[in-house]
Design a protein around this motif. Structure first.
Motif, PDB file in Angstrom:
ATOM      1  N   HIS A  63       7.888  28.388 -18.954  1.00 12.91           N
ATOM      2  CA  HIS A  63       8.446  27.980 -17.672  1.00 12.91           C
ATOM      3  C   HIS A  63       9.493  28.993 -17.230  1.00 12.91           C
ATOM      4  CE1 HIS A  63      11.631  26.254 -20.267  1.00 12.91           C
ATOM      5  NE2 HIS A  63      12.428  26.543 -19.233  1.00 12.91           N
ATOM      6  N   GLY A  64       9.887  28.869 -15.965  1.00 15.53           N
ATOM      7  CA  GLY A  64      10.928  29.750 -15.456  1.00 15.53           C
ATOM      8  C   GLY A  64      11.334  29.367 -14.056  1.00 15.53           C
ATOM      9  N   GLU A  65      12.179  30.211 -13.483  1.00 13.08           N
ATOM     10  CA  GLU A  65      12.692  29.997 -12.131  1.00 13.08           C
ATOM     11  C   GLU A  65      12.509  31.273 -11.315  1.00 13.08           C
ATOM     12  OE1 GLU A  65      17.073  29.735 -10.188  1.00 13.08           O
ATOM     13  OE2 GLU A  65      16.662  28.265 -11.761  1.00 13.08           O
ATOM     14  N   TYR A  66      12.061  31.098 -10.075  1.00 19.19           N
ATOM     15  CA  TYR A  66      11.902  32.244  -9.171  1.00 19.19           C
ATOM     16  C   TYR A  66      13.265  32.681  -8.645  1.00 19.19           C
ATOM     17  CZ  TYR A  66       6.942  31.259  -9.252  1.00 19.19           C
ATOM     18  OH  TYR A  66       5.645  31.048  -9.662  1.00 19.19           O
ATOM     19  N   ARG A  67      13.528  33.981  -8.742  1.00 15.91           N
ATOM     20  CA  ARG A  67      14.789  34.545  -8.251  1.00 15.91           C
ATOM     21  C   ARG A  67      14.609  35.344  -6.964  1.00 15.91           C
ATOM     22  NH1 ARG A  67      18.084  36.517 -13.624  1.00 15.91           N
ATOM     23  NH2 ARG A  67      18.417  34.426 -14.471  1.00 15.91           N
ATOM     24  N   GLU A  68      13.467  35.995  -6.830  1.00 12.64           N
ATOM     25  CA  GLU A  68      13.158  36.761  -5.617  1.00 12.64           C
ATOM     26  C   GLU A  68      11.672  36.608  -5.328  1.00 12.64           C
ATOM     27  OE1 GLU A  68      14.294  40.950  -5.576  1.00 12.64           O
ATOM     28  OE2 GLU A  68      15.881  40.516  -7.037  1.00 12.64           O
ATOM     29  N   ILE A  69      11.333  36.528  -4.045  1.00 16.31           N
ATOM     30  CA  ILE A  69       9.928  36.450  -3.642  1.00 16.31           C
ATOM     31  C   ILE A  69       9.748  37.264  -2.367  1.00 16.31           C
ATOM     32  CG2 ILE A  69       8.059  34.947  -2.848  1.00 16.31           C
ATOM     33  CD1 ILE A  69       9.448  32.663  -4.422  1.00 16.31           C
TER      34      ILE A  69
END
Length: 164
Positions: A81-87
């Motif tokens: 799992h993780g978290e989006y920081r930039e898209i």
């Protein structure tokens, strides 16, 4: 599209705390990005030949979470799992990545920067994983990551090529 390949992802170690993976795909970047970020499509490629994906959750926004789970061929569960920081759609994703094991912490999660670059209807994907320590980088490399990654990338290419 033609010219698909297998096992061609290249792994290099640009620094003591980094893993760089580069892979060319026989599909335009919009297709590769779509396959990378659409849950039903991720289910088709993420496990490679190592098991069956049982769950894919993607909240594709800065601060959004992602989680992939598979039942591995040895009948054990594997989850990340993780978290989006930039898209930047179809161009770049930056996210954390945690392998869910006892004692795993989001605090020291590796940061992965994925870029999608297109040339002549082919896409080069680069994934730079920054681990913060050489020990974690080496543990990832020693885990068998490369074999599973090669299979996943081969399956991803097949999915991307199949999209209209």
């Amino acid at each position: 599209m033609t010219g698909t390949t297998t096992g061609t992802a290249k792994v290099t170690l640009p620094a003591d705390d980094q893993i760089l993976i580069t892979r060319d795909f026989a599909a335009p970047r919009q297709r590769v990005y779509r396959a990378w970020t659409t849950p039903d499509l991720v289910k088709r490629w993420w496990a490679g030949n190592r098991g069956t994906v049982t769950s894919v959750d993607i909240d594709l926004r800065v601060g959004g979470q992602w989680r992939y789970v598979m039942l591995a061929n040895g009948d054990f569960e594997v989850a990340f799992h993780g978290e989006y920081r930039e898209i930047t759609p179809s161009e770049r994703l930056v996210h954390t990545e945690v392998y869910e094991t006892p004692g795993a912490s989001d605090a020291d999660a590796p940061v992965v920067t994925v870029t999608f670059a297109e040339s002549s209807n082919r896409t080069t994907v680069t994934m730079l994983t920054e681990t913060h320590t050489k020990q974690l980088r080496d543990a990832i490399l020693e885990s068998g990551m490369e074999g599973g990654m090669q299979e996943s990338m081969d399956a991803l290419e097949q999915v991307a090529v199949s999209l209209d």
